[in-house]
Motif scaffolding. Sequence first.
Motif, mmCIF file in Angstrom:
data_model
loop_
_atom_site.group_PDB
_atom_site.id
_atom_site.type_symbol
_atom_site.label_atom_id
_atom_site.label_comp_id
_atom_site.label_asym_id
_atom_site.label_seq_id
_atom_site.Cartn_x
_atom_site.Cartn_y
_atom_site.Cartn_z
ATOM 1 N N ARG A 1 0.830 -1.210 0.000
ATOM 2 C CA ARG A 1 0.000 0.000 0.000
ATOM 3 C C ARG A 1 0.865 1.262 0.000
ATOM 4 N NH1 ARG A 1 -1.981 1.143 4.792
ATOM 5 N NH2 ARG A 1 -2.239 -1.083 5.224
ATOM 6 N N GLU A 2 1.900 1.268 0.835
ATOM 7 C CA GLU A 2 2.780 2.429 0.908
ATOM 8 C C GLU A 2 3.651 2.549 -0.348
ATOM 9 O OE1 GLU A 2 2.673 4.854 3.117
ATOM 10 O OE2 GLU A 2 0.960 3.788 4.003
ATOM 11 N N ALA A 3 4.016 1.411 -0.940
ATOM 12 C CA ALA A 3 4.788 1.444 -2.189
ATOM 13 C C ALA A 3 3.954 2.061 -3.300
ATOM 14 C CB ALA A 3 5.233 0.043 -2.577
ATOM 15 N N LYS A 4 2.697 1.687 -3.350
ATOM 16 C CA LYS A 4 1.789 2.257 -4.352
ATOM 17 C C LYS A 4 1.644 3.758 -4.150
ATOM 18 C CE LYS A 4 -2.974 1.904 -6.062
ATOM 19 N NZ LYS A 4 -4.280 1.194 -5.873
ATOM 20 N N ALA A 5 1.466 4.182 -2.896
ATOM 21 C CA ALA A 5 1.321 5.602 -2.589
ATOM 22 C C ALA A 5 2.583 6.382 -2.932
ATOM 23 C CB ALA A 5 0.975 5.776 -1.113
ATOM 24 N N ALA A 6 3.745 5.729 -2.824
ATOM 25 C CA ALA A 6 5.019 6.389 -3.114
ATOM 26 C C ALA A 6 5.344 6.400 -4.602
ATOM 27 C CB ALA A 6 6.142 5.701 -2.339
ATOM 28 N N GLY A 7 4.495 5.762 -5.401
ATOM 29 C CA GLY A 7 4.710 5.740 -6.843
ATOM 30 C C GLY A 7 5.739 4.728 -7.302
ATOM 31 N N VAL A 8 6.007 3.728 -6.483
ATOM 32 C CA VAL A 8 6.953 2.669 -6.868
ATOM 33 C C VAL A 8 6.303 1.810 -7.955
ATOM 34 C CG1 VAL A 8 8.217 0.636 -6.090
ATOM 35 C CG2 VAL A 8 8.024 2.637 -4.599
ATOM 36 N N GLY A 9 7.032 1.557 -9.034
ATOM 37 C CA GLY A 9 6.428 0.833 -10.154
ATOM 38 C C GLY A 9 6.727 -0.644 -10.210
ATOM 39 N N ILE A 10 7.736 -1.099 -9.458
ATOM 40 C CA ILE A 10 8.160 -2.503 -9.530
ATOM 41 C C ILE A 10 8.142 -3.106 -8.135
ATOM 42 C CG2 ILE A 10 9.992 -4.075 -10.257
ATOM 43 C CD1 ILE A 10 11.038 -1.845 -12.075
ATOM 44 N N PHE A 11 7.497 -4.258 -8.012
ATOM 45 C CA PHE A 11 7.340 -4.887 -6.694
ATOM 46 C C PHE A 11 7.511 -6.397 -6.836
ATOM 47 C CE2 PHE A 11 5.549 -6.298 -2.776
ATOM 48 C CZ PHE A 11 5.496 -5.206 -1.910
ATOM 49 N N VAL A 12 8.383 -6.967 -6.009
ATOM 50 C CA VAL A 12 8.574 -8.420 -5.962
ATOM 51 C C VAL A 12 8.303 -8.882 -4.538
ATOM 52 C CG1 VAL A 12 10.185 -10.345 -6.219
ATOM 53 C CG2 VAL A 12 10.265 -8.435 -7.820
#
Length: 314
Positions: free
Chosen positions: A96-107
């Motif tokens: 959720r916080e990665a999405k809010a921070a605009g991070v585009g890549i998640f593993v």
Amino acid sequence: MFGGSGFIGRHAIQALARRGYRIRVAVRRPNEALFVKTTGDVGQVEPVQANIRDTRSVRAALEGADAVVNLVGILHEAGPQRFESVQAGGADRVAREAKAAGVGIFVHVSAIDADAESKSVYARTKALGEQAVLAQMPNAAILRPSVVFGPEDDFFNRFAAMARLSPFLPLIGGGKTKFQPVYVKDVAEAIVRALETGAADGKVFELGGPETATFRELMELTLREIGRKRILLPLPVFLAKPLAAILQLLPNPALTVDQLHLVTLDNVVSEAAQKESRTFNGLGIAPTGMEAILPAYLGRFRRRGQFEQLHVTE
């Protein structure tokens, strides 16, 4: 990288550092993770404080990140570290916080026995964590390794150490459960490729090694590698339960009641994953066999250490 100071994490950091990435290692106690700084060049790897159960610290760790790897998981509960808060709630918070921070890549690294319908809380929360990540980050890559082996593993090392002291090794449920052990450096490479290639986006990859073996066969292999003969004693699950209830009271239990729900379930890559190339093959990786690696670190459990010559009969 959340949980980067753990077994898989330190190898993943090394693989990323070799490719020139700068890695921020988010851990609860940075002072205990300073060793990760040596896996890269000066200033390339930086431990920072973050608790996956605390939103503010997760948000701070994510600041300026281009990609996120979540490796956090526990094998047993202790204190505030609960399956629900770490493997389900924690994964949801990071995504959720990665999405809010605009991070585009998640593993997100899960486990091959993740199952929302499982009797095991461990397996259920692993599945809930996957679902939470994909709900927030639909393009995330989910990696599900089977039991992971390597120099610091908690599987072969544990049973080899047990064989040094005990005249027998227990085979819970008869030792018939199948495993597909996977080399830790292959998992690390899978993490890197999932980060770098869009082919992994939104998919769940099941990572198993080239060999499938029962628990009994893995114990036989361990004994061969350390040159010891021990009785392999079948232990029915109903007899193992009271033992597990006692062991789980220890700080680092060898067995818990929750884990008993998994011991009779095969820990191997599914036919669906093989058919759809959601395996190492789909990431372009040829997995490493156990016998190429085990002698390098199990030798210390031999009677005379790593320099003892084992007699192999045809």
